[in-house]
Design an enzyme around this catalytic site. Structure first.
Site, short mmCIF file in Angstrom:
data_model
loop_
_atom_site.label_atom_id
_atom_site.label_comp_id
_atom_site.label_asym_id
_atom_site.label_seq_id
_atom_site.Cartn_x
_atom_site.Cartn_y
_atom_site.Cartn_z
N CYS A 132 4.20 -7.66 -2.02
CA CYS A 132 4.81 -6.75 -2.94
C CYS A 132 4.41 -7.83 -3.86
CB CYS A 132 5.65 -6.02 -3.41
SG CYS A 132 6.61 -4.80 -1.81
N GLY A 147 -0.62 -4.99 -3.00
CA GLY A 147 0.47 -3.73 -2.83
C GLY A 147 -0.36 -2.90 -3.21
N ASN A 174 9.70 -8.52 -4.49
CA ASN A 174 8.98 -9.28 -3.29
C ASN A 174 9.20 -9.80 -2.00
OD1 ASN A 174 6.39 -10.72 -3.19
ND2 ASN A 174 6.88 -9.58 -1.73
N GLY A 175 9.47 -8.96 -1.08
CA GLY A 175 10.01 -10.50 0.27
C GLY A 175 10.39 -9.23 1.06
N TYR A 217 -4.55 -16.00 2.91
CA TYR A 217 -5.28 -14.98 2.75
C TYR A 217 -4.86 -13.75 1.31
CZ TYR A 217 -5.19 -9.53 3.62
OH TYR A 217 -5.93 -8.60 3.15
P1 5GP Z 1 -8.10 -8.01 12.98
O1 5GP Z 1 -9.63 -8.59 13.40
O2 5GP Z 1 -7.08 -8.90 13.10
O3 5GP Z 1 -8.20 -6.57 12.68
O4 5GP Z 1 -8.44 -8.18 11.37
C1 5GP Z 1 -8.46 -9.34 10.58
C2 5GP Z 1 -8.82 -9.55 9.40
O5 5GP Z 1 -7.43 -9.03 8.66
C3 5GP Z 1 -9.11 -10.78 8.26
O6 5GP Z 1 -10.42 -10.16 7.82
C4 5GP Z 1 -8.12 -10.65 7.40
O7 5GP Z 1 -8.40 -11.27 6.14
C5 5GP Z 1 -7.78 -9.06 6.85
N1 5GP Z 1 -6.04 -9.78 6.89
C6 5GP Z 1 -4.75 -10.53 7.39
N2 5GP Z 1 -4.13 -10.36 6.78
C7 5GP Z 1 -4.29 -9.37 6.82
C8 5GP Z 1 -3.11 -7.72 6.30
O8 5GP Z 1 -1.70 -8.75 5.71
N3 5GP Z 1 -3.52 -6.89 5.78
C9 5GP Z 1 -5.17 -6.68 5.65
N4 5GP Z 1 -5.33 -5.77 4.90
N5 5GP Z 1 -6.15 -7.42 5.96
C10 5GP Z 1 -5.71 -8.55 6.52
MG MG Z 2 -10.58 -10.48 5.28
#
Ligand code: 5GP
Ligand code: MG
Length: 458
Positions: free
Chosen positions: A5, A34, A108-109, A248
Site C-alpha cells: 500500500c 494501491g 503499509n506492509g 517494480y
Molecule cells: P507475468 O508475466 O508474470 O504474468 O507478468 C509480468 C509483469 O507483471 C511485468 O510486466 C511486471 O512489471 C508486472 N508485475 C510485477 N509485479 C507485479 C505486481 O505486484 N502487480 C502487478 N499488477 N504487476 C506486477
Molecule cells: Mg510491467
C-alpha cells in the site's frame, strides 16, 4: 492476505494549506501503490473524522467530501489487491477509540504474527471490525495508550513481527513509524512550517514539499505543535529494505533510502546488456516499469531503442477485466503492439520481472502477431522464486512460474526465442552505495524475519 500500500501524512502549521487536500494530492501521487481503496482521516485537536471507500483516489473523493474533512493534521492510505478481503470495511485508515481519545492508522506492509496476536487478543475479549493486520497494530497501541502514546508504540513494536511503515494520527499528533528492518519505505518532508510523511518521495514533490530525510529503520517520528521529535528503538537491526521496490513497485521519480529508482532500473538494463551477445534489430521495454531498463540495455548493447508496445494508462484495479469470451475476440485492454515498428525485426523485449508468466506469454505472442521475426526476452531482475511475506503481492509457490521451473522451461512457456535474467549480485550492484541492506526474499528465500516463527534472521 497479502497487501502492499501507500501511506501519507501531514501536520499543518501553515494557514494556507488544508490537511485533507494535501493528503488527497499526496495519495494521488501514490496511486501506483494501491488501486483498490483509498481513505483519509483528519484530526482537529478534539477528535478524528475519516472517509474511505473502494476505488481510485479521484473516484473516492470529491470536493464536498474533502471540504467536510476539517482538521490541521491528516493521514491517508491507498490499498493494493487482497485475497478475500475486497470489502470497504478493510479499507484504511483504521480508527479506534481509546483512553486518550481517537486514533487512526495507515499501514503499509504485512505482519507475520498478526493471526496469532489477533487470536490471543480475541481470547481476551477484543473485538475486531476488519480482517486486516493493521487493526492488530492499532489495538496493541490503543490498549497501552494510558501509559502515553510513545510508550504504547514502543510496546507494540516489541510485540509485532514483520513489515510496517505507519502513519498514525491522534487528535493532536502525527506519528511516523518504520519497522526495525525498514523493510517498507517511509520518508519525511517539509512544506513551509508543515511536516509530512510519505511512502515515496514522489508524493512530497506532488505537494511542493521538500524532502527532509528517510525515516530510519526502527524510528518513531512524532510531529505536533512543538515541532518534530525522533525516538529510536533500543536495539536497531540491520536495514533490510525491500529490493522489489526498485525492480517494480516504486515510481521512477522517487528516491528511497538514498537510491534513485530510475537510475537503479537503468543500471539494471545496462548490466543485462553487459552479459549478453544476442543479435537483434531493436530493443523495446514493457511499459511503464521496464522502460528505464530498456534504455540502459540499448545504451550498452548499441542496439537501437524503439517502441514496440503502447499502454493504456487508465486501467486501474477497479477496471472490469474482460471475460473469457471477450478475451477470445482478442480484446487488448492494457497493452497493444505497434506492428509498423516491430514487423520483420529481431526484438529484444525488456521487462522488469516475471511473476506468473501469463502476461509475458501474452506480450510475446502479441509481438509475433504484429510481425516480429524473433522475440528475445530479457528480465532486469532475477527469477521470482519465493513468496513475499512482507507486503508485496507475490503469490504462493504454486503460482510463481520461477518456482520449480528452469529458465528453459519458462522460456518455452512464454514462447520467446530466448530468455535471460539479471543475476542477484548484478541487481544488488544497481542499488549499492547508500549503505543500506536489502530483503531479497522473493529471489533467494533469504528473509529478514522467519515467516513462521517470527524470529529475526540476523
Ligand atoms: P507475468 O508475466 O508474470 O504474468 O507478468 C509480468 C509483469 O507483471 C511485468 O510486466 C511486471 O512489471 C508486472 N508485475 C510485477 N509485479 C507485479 C505486481 O505486484 N502487480 C502487478 N499488477 N504487476 C506486477
Ligand atoms: Mg510491467
Amino acid at each position: 492476505m497479502e497487501e502492499a500500500c501507500g501511506v501519507f501524512g501531514i501536520y499543518v502549521r501553515d494557514k494556507d494549506i488544508r490537511a485533507a487536500e494535501a493528503a488527497y494530492y499526496g495519495l494521488f501521487a501514490l496511486q501506483h501503490r494501491g488501486q483498490e481503496s483509498a481513505g483519509i482521516a483528519v484530526a482537529d485537536g478534539k477528535g478524528i473524522r475519516q472517509y474511505r471507500n473502494l476505488g481510485l483516489v479521484p473516484e473516492v473523493f470529491d470536493e464536498e467530501i474533502l471540504a467536510n474533512l476539517n482538521g490541521f493534521a491528516a493521514i491517508g492510505h491507498v490499498r493494493y489487491s487482497t485475497f478475500g478481503g475486497k470489502d470497504v470495511i478493510n479499507a484504511q485508515p483504521v480508527v479506534a477509540r481509546c483512553k486518550i481519545g481517537m486514533l487512526a492508522l495507515a499501514h503499509n506492509g504485512t505482519l507475520v504474527n498478526a493471526d496469532q496476536l489477533r487470536s490471543d487478543m480475541e481470547d481476551n475479549g477484543a473485538i475486531f471490525q476488519t480482517t486486516v493486520d493493521s487493526e492488530v497494530i492499532l489495538n496493541l497501541i490503543a490498549r497501552e495508550s494510558s501509559k502515553g502514546l510513545l510508550e504504547a508504540i514502543q510496546s507494540m513494536m516489541k510485540t509485532v513481527r514483520g513489515a510496517y511503515a505507519l502513519a498514525l494520527l491522534s487528535k493532536d499528533q502525527l506519528i511516523g513509524i518504520r519497522d526495525p528492518h525498514g523493510i517498507r519505505p517511509l520518508c519525511l518532508g517539509r512544506v513551509g512550517d508543515s511536516f509530512c510523511l510519505a511512502s515515496e518521495s514522489c508524493a512530497l514533490d506532488a505537494i511542493g514539499a521538500e524532502f527532509v530525510r528517510d525515516v530510519q529503520p526502527g524510528e518513531i517520528v512524532v510531529i505536533d505543535d512543538t515541532g518534530i521529535h525522533s525516538y529510536r528503538t533500543p536495539t536497531p537491526l540491520s536495514s533490510r529494505l525491500c529490493l522489489f521496490e526498485f525492480v517494480y513497485f516504486a515510481r521512477p521519480d522517487s528516491v528511497i533510502d538514498g537510491i534513485n529508482v530510475y537510475q537503479s532500473r537503468k543500471e539494471a538494463g545496462r548490466r543485462l546488456a553487459m552479459n549478453d551477445d544476442v543479435k537483434a534489430d531493436m530493443v523495446c521495454g514493457v511499459p511503464d516499469s521496464a522502460l528505464a531498463a530498456a534504455m540502459g540495455y540499448a545504451e550498452v548493447s548499441g542496439i537501437p531503442y524503439g517502441d514496440g508496445l503502447a499502454k493504456n494508462r487508465y486501467v486501474g484495479r477497479t477496471f472490469i477485466q474482460p471475460e473469457q469470451g471477450m478475451r477470445e475476440l482478442g480484446v487488448r485492454t492494457k497493452l497493444n503492439a505497434l506492428p509498423r515498428n516491430v514487423r520483420g525485426k529481431r526484438v529484444v523485449l525488456v521487462d522488469d520481472s516475471i511473476v506468473r508468466g501469463t502476461t509475458s506469454r501474452r506480450i510475446v505472442e502479441m509481438l509475433r502477431t504484429a510481425g516480429a521475426k524473433e522475440v528475445h526476452m530479457r528480465i532486469s531482475s532475477p527469477a521470482v522464486m519465493h513468496p513475499c511475506y512482507f507486503g508485496i503481492d507475490i503469490a504462493t509457490n504454486e503460482e510463481l512460474i520461477g518456482h520449480g521451473h528452469s529458465v528453459d522451461e519458462i522460456c518455452r512457456f512464454i514462447g520467446a526465442d530466448s530468455l535471460k535474467y539479471l543475476s542477484l549480485p548484478d541487481l544488488l550492484k544497481t542499488v549499492e552505495g547508500s549503505g543500506c541492506q536489502f530483503c531479497t526474499g522473493c529471489f533467494d528465500a533469504h528473509y529478514p524475519i522467519d515467516p513462521v516463527t517470527g524470529e529475526n534472521q540476523d
